[in-house]
Design an enzyme around this catalytic site. Structure first.
Site, PDB file in Angstrom:
ATOM      1  N   GLU A  96       4.877   7.152   2.303  1.00 51.59           N
ATOM      2  CA  GLU A  96       5.706   5.946   2.405  1.00 51.59           C
ATOM      3  C   GLU A  96       5.076   4.834   1.573  1.00 51.59           C
ATOM      4  O   GLU A  96       3.931   4.941   1.129  1.00 51.59           O
ATOM      5  CB  GLU A  96       5.844   5.480   3.861  1.00 51.59           C
ATOM      6  N   LYS A 110      12.195   3.104   5.356  1.00 50.02           N
ATOM      7  CA  LYS A 110      12.240   4.549   5.087  1.00 50.02           C
ATOM      8  C   LYS A 110      13.606   4.985   4.568  1.00 50.02           C
ATOM      9  O   LYS A 110      13.706   5.896   3.745  1.00 50.02           O
ATOM     10  CB  LYS A 110      11.818   5.296   6.343  1.00 50.02           C
ATOM     11  N   ASN A 162       4.267   0.831   1.993  1.00 49.08           N
ATOM     12  CA  ASN A 162       4.245  -0.296   2.929  1.00 49.08           C
ATOM     13  C   ASN A 162       4.392  -1.595   2.149  1.00 49.08           C
ATOM     14  O   ASN A 162       3.559  -1.910   1.306  1.00 49.08           O
ATOM     15  CB  ASN A 162       2.926  -0.305   3.689  1.00 49.08           C
ATOM     16  N   ARG A 192      -7.491   7.539   4.861  1.00 55.14           N
ATOM     17  CA  ARG A 192      -7.499   7.682   6.317  1.00 55.14           C
ATOM     18  C   ARG A 192      -7.583   9.168   6.640  1.00 55.14           C
ATOM     19  O   ARG A 192      -6.850   9.970   6.039  1.00 55.14           O
ATOM     20  CB  ARG A 192      -6.236   7.075   6.936  1.00 55.14           C
ATOM     21  N   ARG A 206       0.857  -1.190   0.000  1.00 57.70           N
ATOM     22  CA  ARG A 206       0.000   0.000   0.000  1.00 57.70           C
ATOM     23  C   ARG A 206       0.891   1.237   0.000  1.00 57.70           C
ATOM     24  O   ARG A 206       1.728   1.405   0.888  1.00 57.70           O
ATOM     25  CB  ARG A 206      -0.927   0.062   1.211  1.00 57.70           C
ATOM     26  N   GLU A 215       7.758   0.903  11.577  1.00 61.74           N
ATOM     27  CA  GLU A 215       6.445   0.842  10.937  1.00 61.74           C
ATOM     28  C   GLU A 215       5.373   0.846  12.006  1.00 61.74           C
ATOM     29  O   GLU A 215       5.614   0.436  13.130  1.00 61.74           O
ATOM     30  CB  GLU A 215       6.296  -0.457  10.131  1.00 61.74           C
ATOM     31  N   GLY A 216       4.199   1.254  11.631  1.00 63.62           N
ATOM     32  CA  GLY A 216       3.057   1.043  12.505  1.00 63.62           C
ATOM     33  C   GLY A 216       2.538   2.268  13.222  1.00 63.62           C
ATOM     34  O   GLY A 216       1.593   2.183  13.996  1.00 63.62           O
ATOM     35  N   LYS A 227      12.114  10.664  10.839  1.00 64.84           N
ATOM     36  CA  LYS A 227      11.573   9.299  10.901  1.00 64.84           C
ATOM     37  C   LYS A 227      12.642   8.253  11.199  1.00 64.84           C
ATOM     38  O   LYS A 227      13.644   8.174  10.496  1.00 64.84           O
ATOM     39  CB  LYS A 227      10.930   8.934   9.563  1.00 64.84           C
ATOM     40  N   SER A 246      -2.440  -2.928   5.948  1.00 63.40           N
ATOM     41  CA  SER A 246      -3.682  -3.289   6.624  1.00 63.40           C
ATOM     42  C   SER A 246      -4.904  -2.622   6.019  1.00 63.40           C
ATOM     43  O   SER A 246      -4.793  -1.687   5.235  1.00 63.40           O
ATOM     44  CB  SER A 246      -3.584  -2.927   8.105  1.00 63.40           C
TER      45      SER A 246
HETATM   46  P1  ADP Z   1       4.516   4.517   9.714  1.00 64.50           P
HETATM   47  O1  ADP Z   1       5.352   3.477   9.057  1.00 64.50           O
HETATM   48  O2  ADP Z   1       4.683   4.563  11.170  1.00 64.50           O
HETATM   49  O3  ADP Z   1       3.077   4.442   9.254  1.00 64.50           O
HETATM   50  P2  ADP Z   1       4.645   6.979   8.173  1.00 64.50           P
HETATM   51  O4  ADP Z   1       5.795   7.439   7.393  1.00 64.50           O
HETATM   52  O5  ADP Z   1       3.471   6.493   7.400  1.00 64.50           O
HETATM   53  O6  ADP Z   1       5.134   5.887   9.211  1.00 64.50           O
HETATM   54  O7  ADP Z   1       4.173   8.149   9.130  1.00 64.50           O
HETATM   55  C1  ADP Z   1       3.102   8.029  10.040  1.00 64.50           C
HETATM   56  C2  ADP Z   1       2.122   9.166   9.844  1.00 64.50           C
HETATM   57  O8  ADP Z   1       2.771  10.418  10.030  1.00 64.50           O
HETATM   58  C3  ADP Z   1       1.530   9.231   8.439  1.00 64.50           C
HETATM   59  O9  ADP Z   1       0.393   8.389   8.327  1.00 64.50           O
HETATM   60  C4  ADP Z   1       1.192  10.714   8.312  1.00 64.50           C
HETATM   61  O10 ADP Z   1      -0.057  11.004   8.925  1.00 64.50           O
HETATM   62  C5  ADP Z   1       2.288  11.380   9.123  1.00 64.50           C
HETATM   63  N1  ADP Z   1       3.391  11.791   8.228  1.00 64.50           N
HETATM   64  C6  ADP Z   1       4.420  11.022   7.825  1.00 64.50           C
HETATM   65  N2  ADP Z   1       5.244  11.693   6.993  1.00 64.50           N
HETATM   66  C7  ADP Z   1       4.704  12.915   6.844  1.00 64.50           C
HETATM   67  C8  ADP Z   1       5.083  14.085   6.112  1.00 64.50           C
HETATM   68  N3  ADP Z   1       6.184  14.090   5.362  1.00 64.50           N
HETATM   69  N4  ADP Z   1       4.282  15.175   6.191  1.00 64.50           N
HETATM   70  C9  ADP Z   1       3.168  15.168   6.969  1.00 64.50           C
HETATM   71  N5  ADP Z   1       2.760  14.107   7.691  1.00 64.50           N
HETATM   72  C10 ADP Z   1       3.516  12.987   7.640  1.00 64.50           C
HETATM   73 MG    MG Z   2       2.323   4.853   7.433  1.00 68.56          MG
END
Ligand code: ADP
Ligand code: MG
Length: 552
Positions: A222, A387, A224, A528, A206, A445-446, A441, A229
């Site tokens: 990102e 990442k 996945n 979401r 995803r 994950e998660g 970051k 999920s």
């Molecule tokens: P995870 O693997 O924990 O899901 P993500 O990279 O998806 O990590 O980040 C978690 C959440 O943080 C995302 O679902 C989003 O809401 C927010 N987020 C992540 N990167 C950004 C960004 N560059 N700008 C704004 N919000 C972000």
């Molecule tokens: Mg995410």
């Protein structure tokens, strides 16, 4: 040679979501505070569900019906209520009631954290999934763009996964400071030493995006590659929203045909079934690797039920610890779990350090990797979704290393946000100066792991002071600012009017056997939506709700 899309047509079924931490860490300020993590629609006559009018099969995925462009469609669009907070309260109450009944009857549910056994025993302590009452508007052009990217990303990840040296080199600094990534790399190294080849490769990804309001750019958050999920519940939210608009669309000025259909779970089950067929052992089953407690189990059960009812493939659910106890590798590479041959391993656990509380779980992961079973994902697919690799791939000329088709490269690059490693001193200075424009970051994950705002500045200053190699644990990313919209979000049976932002996830499936690409499709979506003031976005982690999209 271009990317071998088996289909890039937008009339494909769209899909759904990603991975969520085993131990969500809802922040005190977080309004939505439910555990839920990372569906399905049997069609056979004997199906338990045949009484419901869930027409997932007939929906025309990824495409809004023709009427949308007709005069009637435009009329409807013009008088539509874009500000959901302006909807009459009595109408909201009616829709809220209908949504709750619909969710309960159609399995749009998660385990209720108030019931102790709700994460272990199905049918005990269920509550409707956290949802948006109405779909979020999203521009059709960006929707198409996101769908078109899916098969290209599938191919990219496959190519990256085959370059073991690239994965090891890119993560070599991270390895020194991040014990979890280090263990994953160790398993990967062992596979390289053994010259282990994954001839049949299955991906259920995803890709998550946000639409940056100022630049109007669709930017990737990102990708996945493990435990994506909500393919199940995501489809159900789409159906719920269509049902509500069929009933109340006139009053709202909204047309249900503008919600693209969502067959994520159908296509995911199809991909798993095709992989099972490629493995070519009629007695083998699919193994679903699960966490010991899983309040998002119904999302998984939808997928497994569909796999059984549509494709007659059986699944067994096991934790990593159980696989360690019951697993056995035969000399020919066959994996037996509790005496049962395994054709496909589908991971809905194993992406977070908390999934490996002891050596037992690591032994299980290694055992599975050594086997001939088809892993979804393999260790190299798992690492390719990290990442750090996302950041490496955003470097100049990096995509050219893996892909030949120039148009594909341009399309991918267009959705890359700014991504940097922490050895870039110039960007560190900028991030300390304006931390609100960045997200920091770690390789996790998660949900609930990222660093935002002033914490970015403080963490960077601390890392500079220590002068250690700890900085290699993180990447920096440009912060994306999506449009804030008035929405109505539902949790625990109660509607709340909130200002919210959204993240669009596009599911995709990829299956190949040696040189033959059997499936390379976009498979549905998951929107979401979370309150605008929340940094994090996980539904499971309690930050967001499940949503669908209304194309504008
Ligand atoms: P995870 O693997 O924990 O899901 P993500 O990279 O998806 O990590 O980040 C978690 C959440 O943080 C995302 O679902 C989003 O809401 C927010 N987020 C992540 N990167 C950004 C960004 N560059 N700008 C704004 N919000 C972000
Ligand atoms: Mg995410």
């Amino acid at each position: 040679m271009g990317v071998g899309h088996s289909s890039v047509s937008l009339s494909l079924d769209p899909i759904s979501i990603a991975a969520f931490t085993a131990e969500p860490k809802p922040k005190p300020s977080c309004f939505f505070n439910t555990h839920c993590k990372k569906s399905v629609f049997p069609t056979k006559k004997n199906s338990l569900f045949v009484g419901f009018s869930l027409k997932f099969e007939s929906l025309n995925c990824g495409k809004v019906a023709g009427e949308m462009d007709t005069e009637k469609g435009i009329d409807v669009a013009n008088k539509s209520i874009l500000d959901f907070h302006g909807i009459d309260d009595r109408l909201i109450r009616k829709m809220e009631f209908d949504a709750l009944v619909w969710s309960s009857l159609h399995g749009l549910v998660v385990g209720d954290r108030n019931f102790q056994r709700s994460g272990q025993v199905p049918g005990v302590g269920m509550v409707h999934a956290p949802i948006a009452l109405l779909p979020m508007s999203f521009p059709k052009s960006h929707w198409k763009q996101a769908c078109e990217l899916a098969p290209i990303f599938n191919e990219l990840i496959d190519r990256v996964s085959l370059d073991g040296k690239f994965l090891q080199d890119s993560l070599s600094r991270t390895k020194k400071v991040d014990a979890f990534t280090s263990r994953l790399l160790d398993i990967h190294s062992k596979m390289l030493e053994m010259n282990k080849k994954e001839e049949i490769r299955l991906a259920l990804h995803r890709a998550d995006y946000m639409l940056d309001e100022k630049t109007k750019l669709l930017l990737q958050i990102e990708l996945n590659t493990i435990s994506s999920s909500f393919p199940g519940l995501g489809c159900l939210v789409t159906e719920l929203h269509r049902t509500l608009l069929n009933e109340y669309g006139e009053d709202l000025g909204l047309d249900s045909k503008r919600i693209p259909s969502n067959t994520a779970v159908g296509q995911f089950s199809e991909a798993l079934a095709k992989a099972w067929t490629e493995y070519n052992n009629p007695r083998a089953v699919a193994l679903v690797v699960v966490q010991t407690e899983e309040r998002n189990m119904y999302d998984q059960h939808w997928l497994c039920t569909m796999l059984k009812e549509r494709h007659n493939v059986r699944t067994v659910r096991k934790t990593l610890a159980e696989i360690d106890r019951e697993g056995q590798l035969l000399p020919d590479g066959t994996l037996l779990v509790d005496g049962q041959a395994i054709a496909v391993i589908y991971f809905r656990a194993g992406y977070a350090p908390t999934d490996y509380p002891s050596e037992s779980e690591w032994r299980a992961r290694l055992l599975m990797e050594q086997s001939s079973a088809i892993k979804c994902p393999s260790i190299s697919y798992h690492l390719a979704g990290s990442k750090k690799i996302q950041q490496e791939l955003a470097k100049p000329n990096m995509l050219e290393r893996f892909l030949e088709n120039k148009e594909d490269i341009v399309k991918l690059r267009k959705c890359f946000a700014g991504l940097w490693s922490l050895d870039d001193l110039d960007i560190i200075r900028k991030a300390i100066d304006k931390p609100e424009l960045f997200v920091m970051k770690p390789q996790r994950e998660g949900g609930g792991n990222n660093i935002y705002g002033n914490d970015v500045k403080e963490t960077l200053l601390q890392l500079q002071k220590e002068g250690s190699e700890e900085d290699a644990a993180y990447i920096l990313m440009q912060r994306i600012f999506p449009t804030v919209s008035p929405t109505i979000l539902m949790r625990d049976g109660i509607c709340h009017k909130e200002h919210a932002i959204s993240e669009l996830g596009i599911y995709s499936a990829y299956l190949r056997n040696n040189e033959k690409v059997i499936m390379n499709d976009q498979c549905g979506y998951l929107m979401r939506t979370k309150i605008a003031s929340s940094n994090e976005g996980g539904v499971a982690a309690g930050f967001a709700v499940l949503d669908s999209i209304y194309l504008t």
